[in-house]
Design a protein around this motif. Structure first.
Motif, PDB file in Angstrom:
ATOM      1  N   SER A   8      99.596  99.058 -25.648  1.00 49.40           N
ATOM      2  CA  SER A   8      99.372 100.499 -25.600  1.00 49.40           C
ATOM      3  C   SER A   8      98.698 100.903 -24.298  1.00 49.40           C
ATOM      4  O   SER A   8      98.009 100.105 -23.654  1.00 49.40           O
ATOM      5  CB  SER A   8      98.514 100.941 -26.787  1.00 49.40           C
ATOM      6  OG  SER A   8      97.217 100.355 -26.697  1.00 49.40           O
ATOM      7  N   LEU A   9      98.891 102.167 -23.919  1.00 51.63           N
ATOM      8  CA  LEU A   9      98.234 102.699 -22.729  1.00 51.63           C
ATOM      9  C   LEU A   9      96.720 102.702 -22.917  1.00 51.63           C
ATOM     10  O   LEU A   9      95.968 102.419 -21.976  1.00 51.63           O
ATOM     11  CB  LEU A   9      98.740 104.113 -22.449  1.00 51.63           C
ATOM     12  CG  LEU A   9      98.117 104.839 -21.248  1.00 51.63           C
ATOM     13  CD1 LEU A   9      98.401 104.081 -19.961  1.00 51.63           C
ATOM     14  CD2 LEU A   9      98.640 106.268 -21.159  1.00 51.63           C
ATOM     15  N   PHE A  10      96.273 102.996 -24.132  1.00 46.34           N
ATOM     16  CA  PHE A  10      94.840 102.983 -24.410  1.00 46.34           C
ATOM     17  C   PHE A  10      94.258 101.593 -24.195  1.00 46.34           C
ATOM     18  O   PHE A  10      93.232 101.428 -23.535  1.00 46.34           O
ATOM     19  CB  PHE A  10      94.610 103.438 -25.859  1.00 46.34           C
ATOM     20  CG  PHE A  10      93.203 103.222 -26.343  1.00 46.34           C
ATOM     21  CD1 PHE A  10      92.190 104.083 -25.964  1.00 46.34           C
ATOM     22  CD2 PHE A  10      92.896 102.152 -27.173  1.00 46.34           C
ATOM     23  CE1 PHE A  10      90.893 103.886 -26.404  1.00 46.34           C
ATOM     24  CE2 PHE A  10      91.609 101.940 -27.612  1.00 46.34           C
ATOM     25  CZ  PHE A  10      90.599 102.815 -27.224  1.00 46.34           C
ATOM     26  N   GLY A  11      94.920 100.570 -24.728  1.00 49.15           N
ATOM     27  CA  GLY A  11      94.414  99.205 -24.587  1.00 49.15           C
ATOM     28  C   GLY A  11      94.429  98.724 -23.143  1.00 49.15           C
ATOM     29  O   GLY A  11      93.467  98.099 -22.677  1.00 49.15           O
ATOM     30  N   ILE A 219      81.130 104.790 -23.866  1.00 47.76           N
ATOM     31  CA  ILE A 219      81.592 105.964 -23.130  1.00 47.76           C
ATOM     32  C   ILE A 219      83.034 105.757 -22.644  1.00 47.76           C
ATOM     33  O   ILE A 219      83.859 106.689 -22.680  1.00 47.76           O
ATOM     34  CB  ILE A 219      80.658 106.242 -21.944  1.00 47.76           C
ATOM     35  CG1 ILE A 219      79.268 106.650 -22.443  1.00 47.76           C
ATOM     36  CG2 ILE A 219      81.228 107.335 -21.055  1.00 47.76           C
ATOM     37  CD1 ILE A 219      79.241 107.922 -23.255  1.00 47.76           C
ATOM     38  N   SER A 220      83.362 104.533 -22.202  1.00 43.34           N
ATOM     39  CA  SER A 220      84.725 104.258 -21.725  1.00 43.34           C
ATOM     40  C   SER A 220      85.742 104.399 -22.853  1.00 43.34           C
ATOM     41  O   SER A 220      86.825 104.973 -22.654  1.00 43.34           O
ATOM     42  CB  SER A 220      84.786 102.851 -21.122  1.00 43.34           C
ATOM     43  OG  SER A 220      83.907 102.720 -20.029  1.00 43.34           O
ATOM     44  N   ILE A 221      85.401 103.863 -24.022  1.00 47.40           N
ATOM     45  CA  ILE A 221      86.320 103.983 -25.163  1.00 47.40           C
ATOM     46  C   ILE A 221      86.554 105.442 -25.504  1.00 47.40           C
ATOM     47  O   ILE A 221      87.690 105.880 -25.736  1.00 47.40           O
ATOM     48  CB  ILE A 221      85.766 103.202 -26.369  1.00 47.40           C
ATOM     49  CG1 ILE A 221      85.779 101.695 -26.079  1.00 47.40           C
ATOM     50  CG2 ILE A 221      86.575 103.508 -27.624  1.00 47.40           C
ATOM     51  CD1 ILE A 221      85.149 100.868 -27.176  1.00 47.40           C
ATOM     52  N   TRP A 222      85.465 106.217 -25.539  1.00 50.68           N
ATOM     53  CA  TRP A 222      85.608 107.645 -25.850  1.00 50.68           C
ATOM     54  C   TRP A 222      86.451 108.353 -24.793  1.00 50.68           C
ATOM     55  O   TRP A 222      87.336 109.158 -25.126  1.00 50.68           O
ATOM     56  CB  TRP A 222      84.228 108.281 -25.943  1.00 50.68           C
ATOM     57  CG  TRP A 222      84.270 109.764 -26.146  1.00 50.68           C
ATOM     58  CD1 TRP A 222      84.450 110.443 -27.312  1.00 50.68           C
ATOM     59  CD2 TRP A 222      84.153 110.766 -25.114  1.00 50.68           C
ATOM     60  NE1 TRP A 222      84.454 111.800 -27.081  1.00 50.68           N
ATOM     61  CE2 TRP A 222      84.268 112.033 -25.752  1.00 50.68           C
ATOM     62  CE3 TRP A 222      83.951 110.708 -23.741  1.00 50.68           C
ATOM     63  CZ2 TRP A 222      84.183 113.217 -25.032  1.00 50.68           C
ATOM     64  CZ3 TRP A 222      83.874 111.898 -23.035  1.00 50.68           C
ATOM     65  CH2 TRP A 222      83.984 113.133 -23.670  1.00 50.68           C
ATOM     66  N   VAL A 224      88.683 107.051 -22.599  1.00 47.55           N
ATOM     67  CA  VAL A 224      90.089 106.621 -22.598  1.00 47.55           C
ATOM     68  C   VAL A 224      90.833 107.188 -23.801  1.00 47.55           C
ATOM     69  O   VAL A 224      91.985 107.632 -23.690  1.00 47.55           O
ATOM     70  CB  VAL A 224      90.168 105.079 -22.572  1.00 47.55           C
ATOM     71  CG1 VAL A 224      91.609 104.616 -22.724  1.00 47.55           C
ATOM     72  CG2 VAL A 224      89.580 104.545 -21.280  1.00 47.55           C
ATOM     73  N   ARG A 225      90.164 107.178 -24.963  1.00 44.71           N
ATOM     74  CA  ARG A 225      90.785 107.766 -26.150  1.00 44.71           C
ATOM     75  C   ARG A 225      91.062 109.245 -25.947  1.00 44.71           C
ATOM     76  O   ARG A 225      92.115 109.760 -26.360  1.00 44.71           O
ATOM     77  CB  ARG A 225      89.877 107.554 -27.357  1.00 44.71           C
ATOM     78  CG  ARG A 225      90.407 108.120 -28.657  1.00 44.71           C
ATOM     79  CD  ARG A 225      91.642 107.380 -29.117  1.00 44.71           C
ATOM     80  NE  ARG A 225      91.325 106.037 -29.556  1.00 44.71           N
ATOM     81  CZ  ARG A 225      92.239 105.155 -29.940  1.00 44.71           C
ATOM     82  NH1 ARG A 225      93.532 105.488 -29.901  1.00 44.71           N
ATOM     83  NH2 ARG A 225      91.890 103.950 -30.323  1.00 44.71           N
ATOM     84  N   ARG A 226      90.136 109.941 -25.314  1.00 52.52           N
ATOM     85  CA  ARG A 226      90.320 111.373 -25.073  1.00 52.52           C
ATOM     86  C   ARG A 226      91.468 111.623 -24.096  1.00 52.52           C
ATOM     87  O   ARG A 226      92.204 112.606 -24.224  1.00 52.52           O
ATOM     88  CB  ARG A 226      89.022 111.968 -24.529  1.00 52.52           C
ATOM     89  CG  ARG A 226      89.079 113.469 -24.273  1.00 52.52           C
ATOM     90  CD  ARG A 226      87.734 113.998 -23.817  1.00 52.52           C
ATOM     91  NE  ARG A 226      87.794 115.411 -23.474  1.00 52.52           N
ATOM     92  CZ  ARG A 226      87.729 116.399 -24.333  1.00 52.52           C
ATOM     93  NH1 ARG A 226      87.573 116.126 -25.625  1.00 52.52           N
ATOM     94  NH2 ARG A 226      87.796 117.664 -23.955  1.00 52.52           N
ATOM     95  N   MET A 227      91.634 110.733 -23.109  1.00 55.45           N
ATOM     96  CA  MET A 227      92.702 110.913 -22.132  1.00 55.45           C
ATOM     97  C   MET A 227      94.074 110.580 -22.697  1.00 55.45           C
ATOM     98  O   MET A 227      95.079 111.201 -22.334  1.00 55.45           O
ATOM     99  CB  MET A 227      92.424 110.063 -20.894  1.00 55.45           C
ATOM    100  CG  MET A 227      91.283 110.566 -20.036  1.00 55.45           C
ATOM    101  SD  MET A 227      91.144 109.672 -18.462  1.00 55.45           S
ATOM    102  CE  MET A 227      90.800 108.015 -19.073  1.00 55.45           C
ATOM    103  N   THR A 228      94.137 109.577 -23.577  1.00 50.22           N
ATOM    104  CA  THR A 228      95.440 109.138 -24.096  1.00 50.22           C
ATOM    105  C   THR A 228      95.851 109.852 -25.382  1.00 50.22           C
ATOM    106  O   THR A 228      97.011 109.784 -25.765  1.00 50.22           O
ATOM    107  CB  THR A 228      95.421 107.622 -24.342  1.00 50.22           C
ATOM    108  OG1 THR A 228      94.341 107.296 -25.251  1.00 50.22           O
ATOM    109  CG2 THR A 228      95.211 106.875 -23.036  1.00 50.22           C
TER     110      THR A 228
END
Length: 486
Positions: A8-11, A219-222, A224-228
């Motif tokens: 996935s793009l998120f991963g 913060i990175s997970i949040w 990246v999730r927000r962007m994808t």
């Protein structure tokens, strides 16, 4: 290697950020440890040089008979002081640390060029201050590190060096030896270890780095999730549009790029809806306009005296009327706007089978013991199942319907005992107006829109429909419907 990487793009984005975080932390930690050791040594070296200057000034101002007792009292575990009549060092090192300390002492003590102090800086091969092993010389009895002069006067300690090598610190200190000349020809000898500092990766340092890493990862997970997340929204909307052209438009919110994408998607959906509506209206108009002359032809055909010719003409007119009706029905199914409702699929399939059984059609059904409900367009789904069962009875003499459930889907299977369909034709029978039957007779082959309409309806519910040959003969039509909302 690729199978261990996220798809996935998120991963992938999160993995890239974490890899950069780890590399940057490792490089930062290495630089921090080097800078910390240099800073500690610089501060410690300056403090030691200041102390040497102070002691030298104090001893130089004392009477000669007081110097021995004063020097003995000034020595401690961190700085060993010895009063001697000859210079313990013969040469002075030219390294950067030795030059800085020597220049500092010259300025502080205001010594002329011919009386410069001798400074030697070397890696301390002994333990740090406060630790003793072997038999130290007199000037190192408090555990000072040994420089060049100390090693020359301590053969016994040299022999014991190998036995204690494993106990040395990880970061070896710098041994400092300074010989300062006095006015009466005597020399003050100083021996000390320049502090090397504790290892940079202390417990507090590791805890702080761990806290920062956890915070940055969260913060990175949040982020990246927000962007994808908008990509998943667009993908879901695209899939929904493929099933229902009248689906609600995408909300035009979020970032500038997301609003632009939503506006373009909604504009495309509007154009598709207008295209399908225009085609439906066109077909409806054609159907109306064609049926008017067909009605006139039917009336004129009734007046034909030749019975055989009259029957042929009426049969041809009936086929044309059936074809027009089927085409219009296919267009309406593609533009259907029937609302979704929670429907008991078990009862719906049972009602279709019961109506056909009452009409004398050979059809049987097997259903689960408990009702199964999904959100669907019940009228359209009923028409699709009716088309499939009628095809099974028409070509296979009888139909057997079964309904089974799974946690995420419902399977409706319709089987017949007909001759089957060649494997290469199975995927083409869903095309509009395509008929496997070669005679092209409407009585045996139909119009060729029944399966196309069934597929359109099933896909509008978010499901799939497939055909497969049974052994030794017959066809199995399998309808899979999701249990969630389509």
């Amino acid at each position: 290697m690729k199978r261990f990487l996220p798809n996935s793009l998120f991963g992938q984005t999160l993995l890239l950020l974490l890899a950069g975080l780890i590399v940057s932390h490792a490089i930062g930690s290495f630089i921090y440890s080097l800078d910390r050791e240099s800073a500690v040594r610089a501060v410690g070296g300056l403090a030691t040089a200041q102390r040497i200057a102070n002691v030298s000034q104090l001893v130089a101002e004392m009477p000669a008979d007081w110097r021995e007792r004063l020097v003995a009292g000034l020595s401690d575990r961190s700085l060993q002081v010895v009063l001697t009549d000859r210079p313990p060092l013969t040469t002075s090192d030219a390294g950067p640390v030795a030059d800085v300390i020597r220049d500092y002492l010259v300025r502080q003590l205001q010594l002329p060029a011919e009386r410069e102090p001798l400074v030697s800086v070397d890696e301390a091969e002994g333990p740090p201050p406060g630790r003793r092993y072997g038999r130290p010389p007199h000037h190192a009895e408090f555990g000072m590190g040994r420089g060049r002069m100390m090693r020359e006067h301590d053969d016994d300690d040299r022999r014991g060096r190998g036995r204690d090598r494993e106990r040395r610190p990880l970061m070896r200190a710098l041994g400092l030896e300074v010989a300062v000349p006095l006015n009466d020809g005597q020399w003050l000898f100083f021996a000390a270890n320049l502090p090397s500092g504790n290892p940079g990766f202390s417990y507090q340092y590791l805890v702080s780095m761990l806290v920062m890493a956890v915070f940055i990862i969260v913060i990175s997970i949040w982020a990246v999730r927000r962007m994808t997340a908008p990509l998943a929204t667009v993908a879901h909307a695209s899939d929904r549009l493929g099933r229902d052209v009248n689906a609600p438009p995408l909300p035009e919110s979020g970032t500038v790029e997301m609003r632009q994408a939503a506006q373009a998607f909604n504009a495309m959906q509007t154009k598709l809806r207008a295209l399908i509506e225009n085609r439906t209206r066109m077909l409806a108009a054609l159907s109306h306009d064609l049926r008017t002359p067909l009605t006139l032809l039917r009336l004129r055909a009734e007046n034909v005296e030749n019975t055989e010719e009259r029957d042929k003409m009426l049969s041809t007119i009936a086929e044309m009327d059936t074809m027009i009706g089927a085409t219009l029905q296919y267009a309406r199914e593609q533009a259907a706007d029937e609302p979704l409702r929670t429907t008991d699929v078990t009862a719906l399939v049972q009602s279709v089978v019961d109506d056909m059984a009452d009409a004398g059609i050979d059809v049987a059904i097997t259903t689960p013991a408990i009702p199964v409900s999904i959100r669907c367009q019940p009228a359209a789904l009923k028409r699709a199942l009716t088309n499939l069962i009628e095809n099974a009875v028409k070509y296979g003499r009888r139909a057997r319907v079964s309904l089974t459930t799974a946690p995420q889907s419902i399977e409706i299977a319709i089987e017949d005992d007909g001759p089957g369909i060649p494997e290469e034709e199975l995927s083409r029978v869903f095309e509009p107006f395509y008929r496997v039957e070669e005679s092209r007779s409407r009585d045996t082959g139909g119009v060729g829109l029944g399966l196309a309409i069934a597929r359109t309806v099933v896909e509008a519910q978010g499901g799939t429909i497939t055909l497969s040959n049974r052994q030794p003969h017959g066809i199995r039509a399998q309808v899979m419907l999701p249990r969630g909302a389509p």
